[in-house]
Design a protein around this motif. Structure first.
Motif, PDB file in Angstrom:
ATOM      1  N   ILE A  10       0.840  -1.200   0.000  1.00 20.22           N
ATOM      2  CA  ILE A  10       0.000   0.000   0.000  1.00 20.22           C
ATOM      3  C   ILE A  10       0.873   1.247   0.000  1.00 20.22           C
ATOM      4  N   ALA A  11       1.932   1.233   0.810  1.00 18.71           N
ATOM      5  CA  ALA A  11       2.848   2.382   0.871  1.00 18.71           C
ATOM      6  C   ALA A  11       3.447   2.663  -0.502  1.00 18.71           C
ATOM      7  N   ARG A  12       3.858   1.621  -1.190  1.00 23.24           N
ATOM      8  CA  ARG A  12       4.452   1.793  -2.527  1.00 23.24           C
ATOM      9  C   ARG A  12       3.460   2.458  -3.481  1.00 23.24           C
ATOM     10  N   ALA A  13       2.192   2.123  -3.357  1.00 23.47           N
ATOM     11  CA  ALA A  13       1.174   2.650  -4.275  1.00 23.47           C
ATOM     12  C   ALA A  13       0.843   4.111  -4.012  1.00 23.47           C
ATOM     13  N   PHE A  14       1.065   4.581  -2.773  1.00 25.75           N
ATOM     14  CA  PHE A  14       0.659   5.939  -2.413  1.00 25.75           C
ATOM     15  C   PHE A  14       1.819   6.917  -2.303  1.00 25.75           C
ATOM     16  N   LEU A  15       3.036   6.478  -2.586  1.00 23.69           N
ATOM     17  CA  LEU A  15       4.181   7.388  -2.508  1.00 23.69           C
ATOM     18  C   LEU A  15       4.048   8.541  -3.495  1.00 23.69           C
ATOM     19  N   VAL A  16       3.474   8.264  -4.656  1.00 24.78           N
ATOM     20  CA  VAL A  16       3.243   9.297  -5.669  1.00 24.78           C
ATOM     21  C   VAL A  16       1.740   9.521  -5.796  1.00 24.78           C
ATOM     22  N   ASP A  17       1.338  10.769  -5.878  1.00 25.69           N
ATOM     23  CA  ASP A  17      -0.094  11.075  -6.046  1.00 25.69           C
ATOM     24  C   ASP A  17      -0.554  10.673  -7.438  1.00 25.69           C
ATOM     25  N   HIS A  18      -1.734  10.025  -7.498  1.00 27.01           N
ATOM     26  CA  HIS A  18      -2.334   9.634  -8.772  1.00 27.01           C
ATOM     27  C   HIS A  18      -3.780  10.115  -8.805  1.00 27.01           C
ATOM     28  N   PRO A  19      -4.286  10.425  -9.970  1.00 25.02           N
ATOM     29  CA  PRO A  19      -5.703  10.825 -10.056  1.00 25.02           C
ATOM     30  C   PRO A  19      -6.673   9.660  -9.912  1.00 25.02           C
ATOM     31  N   ILE A  20      -6.193   8.433 -10.169  1.00 25.31           N
ATOM     32  CA  ILE A  20      -7.062   7.247 -10.112  1.00 25.31           C
ATOM     33  C   ILE A  20      -6.359   6.150  -9.320  1.00 25.31           C
ATOM     34  N   TYR A  21      -7.118   5.458  -8.454  1.00 28.22           N
ATOM     35  CA  TYR A  21      -6.584   4.348  -7.669  1.00 28.22           C
ATOM     36  C   TYR A  21      -7.456   3.110  -7.874  1.00 28.22           C
ATOM     37  N   LEU A  22      -6.791   1.980  -8.116  1.00 29.27           N
ATOM     38  CA  LEU A  22      -7.474   0.690  -8.245  1.00 29.27           C
ATOM     39  C   LEU A  22      -6.969  -0.208  -7.116  1.00 29.27           C
ATOM     40  N   LEU A  23      -7.844  -0.556  -6.191  1.00 27.15           N
ATOM     41  CA  LEU A  23      -7.443  -1.326  -5.017  1.00 27.15           C
ATOM     42  C   LEU A  23      -8.195  -2.652  -4.981  1.00 27.15           C
ATOM     43  N   ASP A  24      -7.450  -3.740  -4.931  1.00 29.47           N
ATOM     44  CA  ASP A  24      -8.065  -5.070  -4.911  1.00 29.47           C
ATOM     45  C   ASP A  24      -8.071  -5.596  -3.478  1.00 29.47           C
ATOM     46  N   GLU A  25      -9.078  -5.159  -2.702  1.00 39.84           N
ATOM     47  CA  GLU A  25      -9.247  -5.578  -1.299  1.00 39.84           C
ATOM     48  C   GLU A  25      -7.912  -5.571  -0.568  1.00 39.84           C
ATOM     49  N   VAL A  26      -7.366  -4.357  -0.395  1.00 37.49           N
ATOM     50  CA  VAL A  26      -5.989  -4.233   0.105  1.00 37.49           C
ATOM     51  C   VAL A  26      -5.877  -4.360   1.627  1.00 37.49           C
ATOM     52  N   THR A  27      -6.984  -4.508   2.330  1.00 35.41           N
ATOM     53  CA  THR A  27      -6.906  -4.669   3.792  1.00 35.41           C
ATOM     54  C   THR A  27      -7.290  -6.084   4.225  1.00 35.41           C
ATOM     55  N   ALA A  28      -7.257  -7.020   3.292  1.00 38.38           N
ATOM     56  CA  ALA A  28      -7.745  -8.378   3.561  1.00 38.38           C
ATOM     57  C   ALA A  28      -6.941  -9.089   4.643  1.00 38.38           C
ATOM     58  N   ASN A  29      -5.643  -8.815   4.757  1.00 40.09           N
ATOM     59  CA  ASN A  29      -4.798  -9.553   5.700  1.00 40.09           C
ATOM     60  C   ASN A  29      -4.489  -8.767   6.974  1.00 40.09           C
ATOM     61  N   LEU A  30      -5.300  -7.740   7.257  1.00 41.14           N
ATOM     62  CA  LEU A  30      -5.043  -6.895   8.420  1.00 41.14           C
ATOM     63  C   LEU A  30      -6.046  -7.194   9.531  1.00 41.14           C
ATOM     64  N   ASP A  31      -5.592  -7.068  10.774  1.00 37.97           N
ATOM     65  CA  ASP A  31      -6.518  -7.200  11.902  1.00 37.97           C
ATOM     66  C   ASP A  31      -7.402  -5.963  11.967  1.00 37.97           C
ATOM     67  N   SER A  32      -8.440  -6.030  12.748  1.00 36.55           N
ATOM     68  CA  SER A  32      -9.446  -4.960  12.749  1.00 36.55           C
ATOM     69  C   SER A  32      -8.862  -3.610  13.159  1.00 36.55           C
ATOM     70  N   VAL A  33      -7.946  -3.596  14.140  1.00 33.10           N
ATOM     71  CA  VAL A  33      -7.356  -2.337  14.606  1.00 33.10           C
ATOM     72  C   VAL A  33      -6.490  -1.725  13.501  1.00 33.10           C
ATOM     73  N   THR A  34      -5.608  -2.557  12.934  1.00 30.03           N
ATOM     74  CA  THR A  34      -4.721  -2.068  11.875  1.00 30.03           C
ATOM     75  C   THR A  34      -5.527  -1.676  10.640  1.00 30.03           C
ATOM     76  N   GLU A  35      -6.591  -2.442  10.359  1.00 30.74           N
ATOM     77  CA  GLU A  35      -7.433  -2.129   9.196  1.00 30.74           C
ATOM     78  C   GLU A  35      -8.044  -0.739   9.339  1.00 30.74           C
ATOM     79  N   SER A  36      -8.472  -0.406  10.552  1.00 31.33           N
ATOM     80  CA  SER A  36      -9.062   0.905  10.782  1.00 31.33           C
ATOM     81  C   SER A  36      -8.050   2.019  10.526  1.00 31.33           C
TER      82      SER A  36
END
Length: 571
Positions: free
Chosen positions: A478-504
């Protein structure tokens, strides 16, 4: 295909250096051809007496002998290094073409097979260019020179000797045709084995978890057996060819010696001439044997050159960088149809995604959710219908332009072999400042993770990301994807492996990064779906079932409610 590879070699060859090496090889070989003349005269008593009485002449002969072989060694070195340097450039050229090849084309090849073409196949080309070709040049010169001097000694016996040429060709040509097929099969087998091994060891944990060692050993054993069987055919035919040629050569030499002995007995040839004739015949044995063996290597070279040139014919992505104005980042898909081979995935898909909004995509497995992302990223381009980004037709934009304005995070947590810093600053992120890097790590709660690592952000990781948890790998993606600003983002369920606290924490950071940007999320979590501005519901056949806000869909979409109930049950 072989001709195409030769054209590439010539194009990349250091021509002045190669010409110098070739000229030296001509000189060295010419000197070597004269040696039998000199050695033959040693049987002449008068000549022998003369050179022993004149030390300077004897020293000149020794110098002549040494110079012939020094020049030949130097020429082989120059020609060989030229070939090696040219091959280095070809490797870079082919690898560069592979990187630019479209995903759709690369999907038809196994990754290990492509790696084999750039390593195993290239090593064969290297041997051919640096060893086989220089030796062929020298051997043809030796044979031509030897035949000339044989004619000066005895034209009749030389003509008899040359009868061996059509006999050898009748053996070499059909066997080499068969060998080329075997070599092609062998190289293909090596590529398949390489691909299977690399794939299995990337997923070694899964393999061991299911106790798949025995079945893997059994299946790979069969592959190794097929490779060995094919190689046995290569060895068998090569051995048969070399043995037959060597025996024919020896038979001809014995025949010539018998005829030459008769000439000496009749007094029409001196012993000195006989010695010279025999030396020239002997001098031709190794070159002819080498050429015979080279025919096998030529077959192998033709096989791998076909495989290498095949890669260069694959369709490439368009990398033009034309400037264009992106008035907004709305995405409009109208009547889109797409199929992988013959399997229809998207069928008449039409939807308008407003600029700057967050749209969650939901639907059953196989409905084409990831395929929409692949089309937007121009990984596949043979769709029917219209896709527009900001009123620009997607087909009119180059893949390079599209990928510059879209940030895509796939479902799998892919990290490359290298350091964490190298992974984060990969590709279009290479010019990101240290301040921006630290800011993103802080926002995604990764600063603490990095500080706990032995070498911090410069800690090395494997291509499987060993040493990091799945959640940590996901956050680094996720960090790699957001280092540069983009006008469009495509995210394929990027919080699937996170616990509820970290997901928040991560979800809030993503919301901040994508505020005012167009964002599409393939969603399987209730929180992600509810918080989206709009929800795109797909049917199993890849068409739009509904599109709207969460509350609207609850009231009118049976498929959406069924999907939500399944998620709640899974929770």
């Amino acid at each position: 295909m072989t001709n195409q590879l030769f054209k590439l070699l010539i194009n990349f060859l250091n021509k002045p250096k190669f010409i110098l090496g070739f000229v030296l090889s001509l000189i060295g070989t010419s000197l070597g051809i004269l040696l039998p003349q000199l050695i033959g005269k040693l049987l002449d008593v008068k000549f022998l007496t003369e050179i022993t009485s004149r030390p300077n002449v004897l020293a000149g002969m020794v110098l002549f002998f040494i110079s012939a072989y020094v020049i030949r060694a130097t020429s082989s070195y120059l020609v060989g290094t030229c070939g090696s340097q040219a091959l280095n450039k070809i490797q870079k050229y082919i690898y560069s073409h592979l990187l630019k090849t479209s995903v759709q084309e690369l999907d038809t090849y196994q990754s290990g097979d492509l790696a084999s073409r750039l390593t195993n196949d290239m090593s064969i080309v290297l041997n051919f260019i640096t060893v086989v070709v220089p030796n062929l040049l020298l051997n043809f010169i030796i044979i031509a020179g030897s035949i000339y001097f044989l004619f000066t000694i005895s034209p009749s016996m030389t003509l008899i000797s040359l009868f061996i040429v059509p006999v050898l060709l009748s053996i070499i040509v059909p066997i080499n045709t068969r060998l080329e097929t075997y070599y092609n099969n062998y190289q293909t087998g090596v590529g398949e084995i390489s691909s299977r091994i690399s794939h299995k060891f990337v997923h070694i944990r899964l393999m061991k978890a299911f106790r798949g060692e025995r079945s893997e050993a059994r299946e790979m054993g069969k592959s190794f057996d097929r490779l060995t069987s094919n190689y046995k055919k290569i060895i068998g035919w090569s051995s048969f060819q070399n043995t037959l040629i060597s025996s024919l050569m020896m038979g001809f030499i014995i025949l010539i010696l018998v005829l030459a002995g008769g000439e000496v007995a009749r007094g029409t040839m001196t012993m000195s001439s006989l010695m010279t004739f025999v030396l020239y015949l002997t001098q031709m044995i190794d070159p002819i044997s080498d050429i015979s063996e080279a025919m096998t290597e030529i077959s192998e070279f033709k096989s791998v050159s076909n495989r290498l040139m095949e890669v260069l014919k694959l369709a490439k992505d368009d990398y033009r960088e034309d400037k264009f104005s992106l008035e907004n980042t709305a995405i409009n898909m109208s009547g889109v149809h797409f199929a992988y081979d013959t399997d229809n995935i998207l069928n008449n898909l039409s939807v308008q995604i407003p600029s700057g909004k967050h749209v969650a995509i939901v639907g059953p497995s196989g409905a084409g959710k990831s395929t929409i992302f692949y089309l937007l990223m121009k990984f596949y381009q043979d769709y029917q219908g219209s896709i527009q980004i900001g009123q620009q037709e997607l087909k009119n934009l180059s893949p390079s332009q599209v990928r510059q304005m879209i940030s895509y995070i796939p479902q799998d947590n892919t990290l490359f072999h290298g350091t964490i810093r190298e992974n984060l600053l990969y590709g279009k992120n290479s010019s990101v400042s240290e301040e921006r890097l630290q800011e993103i790590l802080e926002q995604l709660d990764l600063s603490r993770v990095v500080d706990e690592l032995e070498k911090g952000i410069d800690t090395g990781i494997s291509d499987s990301g060993s040493g990091l948890s799945e959640g940590q790998k996901q956050r680094f993606n996720i960090a790699r994807a957001f280092l540069v600003d983009h006008p469009i983002y495509l995210l394929d369920e990027v919080t699937a492996n996170l616990d509820s606290v970290t997901e928040s924490i991560i979800s809030k950071a993503i919301d901040k990064f994508t505020a005012g940007k167009t964002r599409l999320t393939i969603a399987h979590r209730l929180n992600t779906i509810r918080e989206a501005d709009y929800i795109l519901v797909l049917n199993k056949n890849g068409s739009v079932s509904d599109f709207g806000k969460h509350q609207q869909l609850l009231q009118r979409s049976g498929l959406y409610n069924h999907f939500l109930s399944e998620l709640q049950e899974a929770s």
